[in-house]
Design a protein around this motif. Structure first.
Motif, mmCIF file in Angstrom:
data_model
loop_
_atom_site.group_PDB
_atom_site.id
_atom_site.type_symbol
_atom_site.label_atom_id
_atom_site.label_comp_id
_atom_site.label_asym_id
_atom_site.label_seq_id
_atom_site.Cartn_x
_atom_site.Cartn_y
_atom_site.Cartn_z
ATOM 1 N N ALA A 1 0.826 -1.208 0.000
ATOM 2 C CA ALA A 1 0.000 0.000 0.000
ATOM 3 C C ALA A 1 0.862 1.261 0.000
ATOM 4 C CB ALA A 1 -0.930 -0.004 1.208
ATOM 5 N N LEU A 2 1.951 1.232 0.756
ATOM 6 C CA LEU A 2 2.826 2.404 0.786
ATOM 7 C C LEU A 2 3.532 2.591 -0.549
ATOM 8 C CD1 LEU A 2 3.658 4.551 2.829
ATOM 9 C CD2 LEU A 2 5.639 3.147 3.396
ATOM 10 N N ALA A 3 3.966 1.499 -1.170
ATOM 11 C CA ALA A 3 4.592 1.612 -2.486
ATOM 12 C C ALA A 3 3.587 2.106 -3.522
ATOM 13 C CB ALA A 3 5.160 0.257 -2.911
ATOM 14 N N GLY A 4 2.354 1.617 -3.458
ATOM 15 C CA GLY A 4 1.326 2.100 -4.374
ATOM 16 C C GLY A 4 0.991 3.562 -4.141
ATOM 17 N N THR A 5 1.030 3.993 -2.884
ATOM 18 C CA THR A 5 0.789 5.401 -2.571
ATOM 19 C C THR A 5 1.841 6.299 -3.206
ATOM 20 O OG1 THR A 5 -0.302 4.867 -0.480
ATOM 21 C CG2 THR A 5 0.616 7.071 -0.695
ATOM 22 N N VAL A 6 3.099 5.930 -3.049
ATOM 23 C CA VAL A 6 4.188 6.734 -3.634
ATOM 24 C C VAL A 6 4.117 6.705 -5.156
ATOM 25 C CG1 VAL A 6 6.685 6.976 -3.791
ATOM 26 C CG2 VAL A 6 5.627 6.376 -1.613
ATOM 27 N N LEU A 7 3.795 5.538 -5.723
ATOM 28 C CA LEU A 7 3.684 5.438 -7.180
ATOM 29 C C LEU A 7 2.552 6.311 -7.703
ATOM 30 C CD1 LEU A 7 4.396 4.113 -9.899
ATOM 31 C CD2 LEU A 7 2.838 2.243 -9.302
ATOM 32 N N GLY A 8 1.390 6.213 -7.095
ATOM 33 C CA GLY A 8 0.264 7.032 -7.548
ATOM 34 C C GLY A 8 0.516 8.517 -7.376
ATOM 35 N N ALA A 9 1.144 8.891 -6.253
ATOM 36 C CA ALA A 9 1.466 10.300 -6.042
ATOM 37 C C ALA A 9 2.463 10.795 -7.081
ATOM 38 C CB ALA A 9 2.013 10.496 -4.634
ATOM 39 N N GLY A 10 3.459 9.948 -7.406
ATOM 40 C CA GLY A 10 4.444 10.351 -8.411
ATOM 41 C C GLY A 10 3.837 10.509 -9.787
ATOM 42 N N VAL A 11 2.933 9.613 -10.164
ATOM 43 C CA VAL A 11 2.269 9.729 -11.474
ATOM 44 C C VAL A 11 1.425 10.997 -11.529
ATOM 45 C CG1 VAL A 11 0.576 8.682 -13.007
ATOM 46 C CG2 VAL A 11 2.309 7.257 -11.915
ATOM 47 N N ALA A 12 0.641 11.259 -10.480
ATOM 48 C CA ALA A 12 -0.186 12.466 -10.452
ATOM 49 C C ALA A 12 0.669 13.727 -10.453
ATOM 50 C CB ALA A 12 -1.100 12.430 -9.233
ATOM 51 N N PHE A 13 1.756 13.708 -9.695
ATOM 52 C CA PHE A 13 2.654 14.861 -9.655
ATOM 53 C C PHE A 13 3.265 15.121 -11.026
ATOM 54 C CE2 PHE A 13 6.746 16.917 -8.842
ATOM 55 C CZ PHE A 13 6.403 17.916 -7.955
ATOM 56 N N GLY A 14 3.681 14.049 -11.706
ATOM 57 C CA GLY A 14 4.255 14.212 -13.040
ATOM 58 C C GLY A 14 3.244 14.739 -14.042
ATOM 59 N N LEU A 15 2.024 14.220 -14.012
ATOM 60 C CA LEU A 15 0.994 14.716 -14.929
ATOM 61 C C LEU A 15 0.693 16.193 -14.667
ATOM 62 C CD1 LEU A 15 -1.523 11.720 -14.966
ATOM 63 C CD2 LEU A 15 -0.017 12.446 -16.820
ATOM 64 N N GLY A 16 0.554 16.542 -13.407
ATOM 65 C CA GLY A 16 0.280 17.939 -13.092
ATOM 66 C C GLY A 16 1.420 18.860 -13.439
ATOM 67 N N ARG A 17 2.658 18.400 -13.238
ATOM 68 C CA ARG A 17 3.819 19.240 -13.529
ATOM 69 C C ARG A 17 3.990 19.439 -15.034
ATOM 70 N NH1 ARG A 17 8.300 20.496 -10.519
ATOM 71 N NH2 ARG A 17 6.679 20.833 -8.942
ATOM 72 N N VAL A 18 3.815 18.391 -15.838
ATOM 73 C CA VAL A 18 4.048 18.491 -17.281
ATOM 74 C C VAL A 18 2.863 19.139 -17.996
ATOM 75 C CG1 VAL A 18 4.433 17.145 -19.381
ATOM 76 C CG2 VAL A 18 5.626 16.534 -17.281
ATOM 77 N N LEU A 19 1.653 18.794 -17.605
ATOM 78 C CA LEU A 19 0.479 19.225 -18.358
ATOM 79 C C LEU A 19 -0.254 20.414 -17.755
ATOM 80 C CD1 LEU A 19 -1.059 15.723 -19.229
ATOM 81 C CD2 LEU A 19 0.433 17.146 -20.624
ATOM 82 N N GLY A 20 -0.063 20.682 -16.470
ATOM 83 C CA GLY A 20 -0.884 21.714 -15.854
ATOM 84 C C GLY A 20 -0.166 22.891 -15.259
ATOM 85 N N GLN A 21 1.116 22.775 -14.974
ATOM 86 C CA GLN A 21 1.796 23.830 -14.231
ATOM 87 C C GLN A 21 1.847 25.152 -14.996
ATOM 88 O OE1 GLN A 21 6.081 23.692 -13.678
ATOM 89 N NE2 GLN A 21 5.830 24.027 -11.486
ATOM 90 N N ASP A 22 2.227 25.103 -16.280
ATOM 91 C CA ASP A 22 2.396 26.338 -17.052
ATOM 92 C C ASP A 22 1.087 27.101 -17.208
ATOM 93 O OD1 ASP A 22 5.046 25.744 -17.329
ATOM 94 O OD2 ASP A 22 4.840 24.837 -19.310
ATOM 95 N N ALA A 23 -0.025 26.391 -17.260
ATOM 96 C CA ALA A 23 -1.309 27.065 -17.431
ATOM 97 C C ALA A 23 -1.885 27.553 -16.112
ATOM 98 C CB ALA A 23 -2.306 26.122 -18.122
ATOM 99 N N LEU A 24 -1.603 26.855 -15.020
ATOM 100 C CA LEU A 24 -2.236 27.190 -13.750
ATOM 101 C C LEU A 24 -1.441 28.191 -12.915
ATOM 102 C CD1 LEU A 24 -3.570 23.690 -12.650
ATOM 103 C CD2 LEU A 24 -4.859 25.588 -13.626
#
Length: 262
Positions: A122-145
């Motif tokens: 569960a902890l490994a899945g938590t870090v994995l999911g957080a990393g995927v969401a962080f990467g998506l937000g950083r690449v696709l959303g940061q410049d616009a938001l």
């Protein structure tokens, strides 16, 4: 003008050769419709639209297929050992990106793998999911938001996450009232680094994840002391967080009340 050489052949003078070679070169044509389309597709708002479409599609898939049922009731019996733990970790991470509640997944981890291995997966899945969401937000959303962070509270939150990323994210993970996905994307919009975000997520998620994993492992004996202690570790921080949030909210409203005569 032609210059005669010793062999009797006539060659052009340097001036004539330079004049003949100086052919005007037409400028390259500017990018047309295809170029404008390419620039539009990589623009910040196009990437933000893609992020929103991906999140909406993920939420729709969760509503249509309910993958949390597969993790809790329909786990393939042929999977076991390390392979099962790896598959569960990947599925856990993808489900958190698709807004599946983490408490359900943590309980499933404890029920399927026991307290210790369930906590690890569960902890490994938590870090994995957080990393995927962080990467998506950083690449696709940061410049616009980021240009939209004009409010006083938004700028304050962005400054706190950007300057004190590790301790701010650690406090967010320990506080039970902050949604997991919201914290991921808020951190992605800020200037927080990858390493502080992932490390704070891993450390701050241990207490809550461990309580749910133990509760899931002992769900068959709900009257056992271990199960009751795990439920207390879940309920007490949640109640304390709710009380603290209510108190801060009440204090904020009182502090923003307009003064008479001002």
């Amino acid at each position: 003008m032609l210059d005669a050489t010793r062999s009797g052949t006539a060659t052009a003078s340097p001036q004539a050769a330079a004049t003949r070679l100086a052919v005007p070169v037409s400028p390259l044509p500017r990018a047309g419709f295809a170029g404008r389309c390419a620039r539009a597709l990589v623009s910040p708002y196009a990437r933000l639209s893609l992020l929103l479409a991906l999140l909406a599609g993920a939420a729709g898939c969760v509503l249509a297929f309910a993958p949390q049922r597969l993790l809790t009731h329909g786990w393939p019996p042929q999977l076991g050992g390390a392979a099962a733990a790896v598959v569960f970790t990947v599925a856990y991470g993808l489900c958190t990106v698709a807004f599946v509640p983490r408490p359900v997944l943590n309980l499933a981890a404890g029920a399927l793998f026991g307290s210790q291995l369930g906590l690890a997966t569960a902890l490994a899945g938590t870090v994995l999911g957080a990393g995927v969401a962080f990467g998506l937000g950083r690449v696709l959303g940061q410049d616009a938001l980021r240009p939209l962070l004009r409010g006083r509270w938004l700028r304050a939150a962005d400054g706190q996450l950007s300057r004190h990323g590790f301790r701010s994210m650690l406090a967010v993970r320990l506080f039970p009232g902050v949604p997991f996905c919201a914290a991921n994307y808020c951190a992605a919009v800020s200037r927080m680094g990858w390493l502080p975000f992932l490390l704070a997520t891993a450390l701050g998620s241990i207490p809550n994840t461990a309580a749910y994993a133990v509760a899931g492992a002992r769900a068959a004996t709900p009257t056992s002391p271990v199960f009751l202690i795990a439920m207390a570790c879940i309920a007490v921080p949640a109640l304390a967080g709710s009380a603290l949030a209510w108190r801060k909210r009440h204090h904020l409203r009182g502090g923003q009340a307009p003064r008479e005569g001002s």
